[in-house]
Design a protein around this motif. Structure first.
Motif, PDB file in Angstrom:
ATOM      1  N   GLU A 174      53.161  69.058  53.205  1.00 45.78           N
ATOM      2  CA  GLU A 174      54.086  69.663  54.169  1.00 45.78           C
ATOM      3  C   GLU A 174      53.539  69.621  55.587  1.00 45.78           C
ATOM      4  O   GLU A 174      54.299  69.675  56.557  1.00 45.78           O
ATOM      5  CB  GLU A 174      54.365  71.112  53.760  1.00 45.78           C
ATOM      6  CG  GLU A 174      55.126  71.233  52.444  1.00 45.78           C
ATOM      7  CD  GLU A 174      55.231  72.678  51.974  1.00 45.78           C
ATOM      8  OE1 GLU A 174      54.726  73.564  52.704  1.00 45.78           O
ATOM      9  OE2 GLU A 174      55.789  72.915  50.892  1.00 45.78           O
ATOM     10  N   LEU A 175      52.204  69.546  55.697  1.00 47.69           N
ATOM     11  CA  LEU A 175      51.567  69.509  57.011  1.00 47.69           C
ATOM     12  C   LEU A 175      51.182  68.089  57.419  1.00 47.69           C
ATOM     13  O   LEU A 175      50.424  67.909  58.374  1.00 47.69           O
ATOM     14  CB  LEU A 175      50.303  70.381  57.006  1.00 47.69           C
ATOM     15  CG  LEU A 175      50.523  71.889  56.930  1.00 47.69           C
ATOM     16  CD1 LEU A 175      49.194  72.605  56.711  1.00 47.69           C
ATOM     17  CD2 LEU A 175      51.187  72.400  58.204  1.00 47.69           C
ATOM     18  N   ALA A 176      51.713  67.109  56.708  1.00 48.34           N
ATOM     19  CA  ALA A 176      51.317  65.723  56.971  1.00 48.34           C
ATOM     20  C   ALA A 176      51.546  65.321  58.423  1.00 48.34           C
ATOM     21  O   ALA A 176      50.797  64.528  58.981  1.00 48.34           O
ATOM     22  CB  ALA A 176      52.072  64.776  56.037  1.00 48.34           C
ATOM     23  N   GLY A 177      52.562  65.865  59.034  1.00 46.41           N
ATOM     24  CA  GLY A 177      52.845  65.519  60.423  1.00 46.41           C
ATOM     25  C   GLY A 177      52.173  66.439  61.422  1.00 46.41           C
ATOM     26  O   GLY A 177      52.380  66.300  62.630  1.00 46.41           O
ATOM     27  N   LEU A 190      46.770  71.204  59.772  1.00 51.86           N
ATOM     28  CA  LEU A 190      46.010  70.980  58.546  1.00 51.86           C
ATOM     29  C   LEU A 190      44.523  71.245  58.783  1.00 51.86           C
ATOM     30  O   LEU A 190      43.853  71.863  57.954  1.00 51.86           O
ATOM     31  CB  LEU A 190      46.217  69.550  58.053  1.00 51.86           C
ATOM     32  CG  LEU A 190      45.487  69.168  56.761  1.00 51.86           C
ATOM     33  CD1 LEU A 190      45.952  70.038  55.604  1.00 51.86           C
ATOM     34  CD2 LEU A 190      45.691  67.693  56.442  1.00 51.86           C
ATOM     35  N   ALA A 191      44.027  70.807  59.930  1.00 50.05           N
ATOM     36  CA  ALA A 191      42.608  71.029  60.253  1.00 50.05           C
ATOM     37  C   ALA A 191      42.311  72.519  60.382  1.00 50.05           C
ATOM     38  O   ALA A 191      41.283  73.006  59.905  1.00 50.05           O
ATOM     39  CB  ALA A 191      42.244  70.298  61.545  1.00 50.05           C
ATOM     40  N   LEU A 192      43.229  73.255  61.009  1.00 46.39           N
ATOM     41  CA  LEU A 192      43.033  74.698  61.151  1.00 46.39           C
ATOM     42  C   LEU A 192      43.035  75.376  59.790  1.00 46.39           C
ATOM     43  O   LEU A 192      42.186  76.237  59.514  1.00 46.39           O
ATOM     44  CB  LEU A 192      44.137  75.287  62.030  1.00 46.39           C
ATOM     45  CG  LEU A 192      44.141  76.822  62.144  1.00 46.39           C
ATOM     46  CD1 LEU A 192      42.820  77.323  62.720  1.00 46.39           C
ATOM     47  CD2 LEU A 192      45.312  77.292  63.005  1.00 46.39           C
ATOM     48  N   ARG A 193      43.953  74.991  58.920  1.00 50.27           N
ATOM     49  CA  ARG A 193      44.011  75.611  57.599  1.00 50.27           C
ATOM     50  C   ARG A 193      42.734  75.317  56.815  1.00 50.27           C
ATOM     51  O   ARG A 193      42.203  76.186  56.117  1.00 50.27           O
ATOM     52  CB  ARG A 193      45.243  75.110  56.837  1.00 50.27           C
ATOM     53  CG  ARG A 193      45.591  75.948  55.632  1.00 50.27           C
ATOM     54  CD  ARG A 193      46.959  75.640  55.092  1.00 50.27           C
ATOM     55  NE  ARG A 193      48.035  76.018  56.008  1.00 50.27           N
ATOM     56  CZ  ARG A 193      49.329  75.977  55.700  1.00 50.27           C
ATOM     57  NH1 ARG A 193      49.707  75.597  54.490  1.00 50.27           N
ATOM     58  NH2 ARG A 193      50.238  76.325  56.578  1.00 50.27           N
ATOM     59  N   LEU A 218      41.052  67.307  49.566  1.00 48.89           N
ATOM     60  CA  LEU A 218      41.747  67.955  48.452  1.00 48.89           C
ATOM     61  C   LEU A 218      42.934  68.767  48.945  1.00 48.89           C
ATOM     62  O   LEU A 218      44.007  68.751  48.329  1.00 48.89           O
ATOM     63  CB  LEU A 218      40.768  68.843  47.684  1.00 48.89           C
ATOM     64  CG  LEU A 218      39.651  68.109  46.928  1.00 48.89           C
ATOM     65  CD1 LEU A 218      38.671  69.106  46.318  1.00 48.89           C
ATOM     66  CD2 LEU A 218      40.233  67.208  45.842  1.00 48.89           C
ATOM     67  N   LEU A 219      42.748  69.481  50.061  1.00 53.39           N
ATOM     68  CA  LEU A 219      43.860  70.251  50.627  1.00 53.39           C
ATOM     69  C   LEU A 219      44.992  69.331  51.040  1.00 53.39           C
ATOM     70  O   LEU A 219      46.177  69.621  50.806  1.00 53.39           O
ATOM     71  CB  LEU A 219      43.366  71.059  51.833  1.00 53.39           C
ATOM     72  CG  LEU A 219      44.425  71.824  52.636  1.00 53.39           C
ATOM     73  CD1 LEU A 219      45.192  72.790  51.732  1.00 53.39           C
ATOM     74  CD2 LEU A 219      43.764  72.574  53.787  1.00 53.39           C
ATOM     75  N   ASP A 220      44.653  68.206  51.618  1.00 56.44           N
ATOM     76  CA  ASP A 220      45.651  67.240  52.069  1.00 56.44           C
ATOM     77  C   ASP A 220      46.479  66.708  50.901  1.00 56.44           C
ATOM     78  O   ASP A 220      47.650  66.365  51.055  1.00 56.44           O
ATOM     79  CB  ASP A 220      44.940  66.084  52.782  1.00 56.44           C
ATOM     80  CG  ASP A 220      45.893  65.246  53.622  1.00 56.44           C
ATOM     81  OD1 ASP A 220      46.997  65.733  53.943  1.00 56.44           O
ATOM     82  OD2 ASP A 220      45.532  64.109  53.968  1.00 56.44           O
ATOM     83  N   ALA A 221      45.853  66.645  49.699  1.00 52.18           N
ATOM     84  CA  ALA A 221      46.537  66.089  48.532  1.00 52.18           C
ATOM     85  C   ALA A 221      47.408  67.100  47.801  1.00 52.18           C
ATOM     86  O   ALA A 221      48.124  66.736  46.869  1.00 52.18           O
ATOM     87  CB  ALA A 221      45.496  65.515  47.562  1.00 52.18           C
TER      88      ALA A 221
END
Length: 227
Positions: A163-166, A171-174, A154-157
């Protein structure tokens, strides 16, 4: 964090012998789980014996073994009960792509907090027991990992996730920070147990989305959520 979700056959039990809690109205298995939850969180898991659990539930130790094989089985079912309802909701939210990811993430955070803080005992503290790393708790660890993966999906979407796709590590830390906040709410709630749980759950969900870099969903969307 959700009724237990333990798998495997259960032994059929006899009626309780000495009913120390005759007015509770709970079935014997539930009575044992309530007794274990109280003793594990108040006296400590290591210091609690199966005899103590049985006596607190109003039955003989031998009778208890018709419902549970021992302390590990009791603990495993209690732990799974903190995840199972949230996992059911998480799977449903994944199947609702017509709603914004931010709205669904907020709802999952809020519901998780309501589950973890809505009961009389701090079952979340049991996550830290060294015994939880054992083989008997594989199912609980799998359930918890699946739930955490839904948070990340869900966070990824969300736009923040895009913005953190790269930056997969970022993203894992967030996601770790968001999930850690939700699971750690019991420490905050325990300091002020009189605080209304519903308001606390909404405030925590708001904080989680701020950590994630996501704005709070619009009020109309929130109002449509079930309590």
């Amino acid at each position: 964090m959700s009724g237990g979700a333990g798998e495997g056959a259960r032994r059929v039990g006899r009626p309780r012998a000495d009913q120390l809690r005759p007015d509770s109205g709970r079935p014997p298995r539930e009575e044992l789980l309530c007794a274990a939850a109280e003793l594990f969180t108040v006296k400590g898991y290591a210091a609690t014996t199966t005899r103590a659990v049985a006596e607190r539930a109003g039955m003989r130790q031998a009778t208890m073994y018709h419902y549970f094989g021992g302390k590990e089985e009791l603990l495993a079912e209690l732990l799974e009960s903190t995840v199972a309802p949230s996992l059911v909701l998480a799977r449903r939210l994944l199947a609702e792509p017509q709603r914004s990811a931010a709205e669904r993430l907020w709802e999952l955070c809020r519901s998780d907090v309501l589950l973890l803080c809505g009961g009389p005992y701090n079952l979340g503290a049991l996550y830290l027991l060294p015994e939880v790393g054992g083989a008997r708790f594989i199912q609980f660890r799998r359930m918890r990992l699946e739930l955490k993966d839904v948070y990340r999906t869900l966070l990824d979407a969300t736009p923040a996730g895009g913005e953190l796709a790269g930056d997969r590590a970022g993203l894992a830390l967030r996601n770790d920070l968001v999930f850690g906040l939700i699971e750690g709410v019991m420490l905050i709630h325990r300091a002020d147990p009189a605080r209304p749980v519903a308001a606390f759950a909404e405030a925590t969900a708001d904080a989680a989305l701020r950590i994630a870099g996501v704005g709070r969903p619009s009020p109309p969307a929130q109002a449509a959520r079930p309590g």
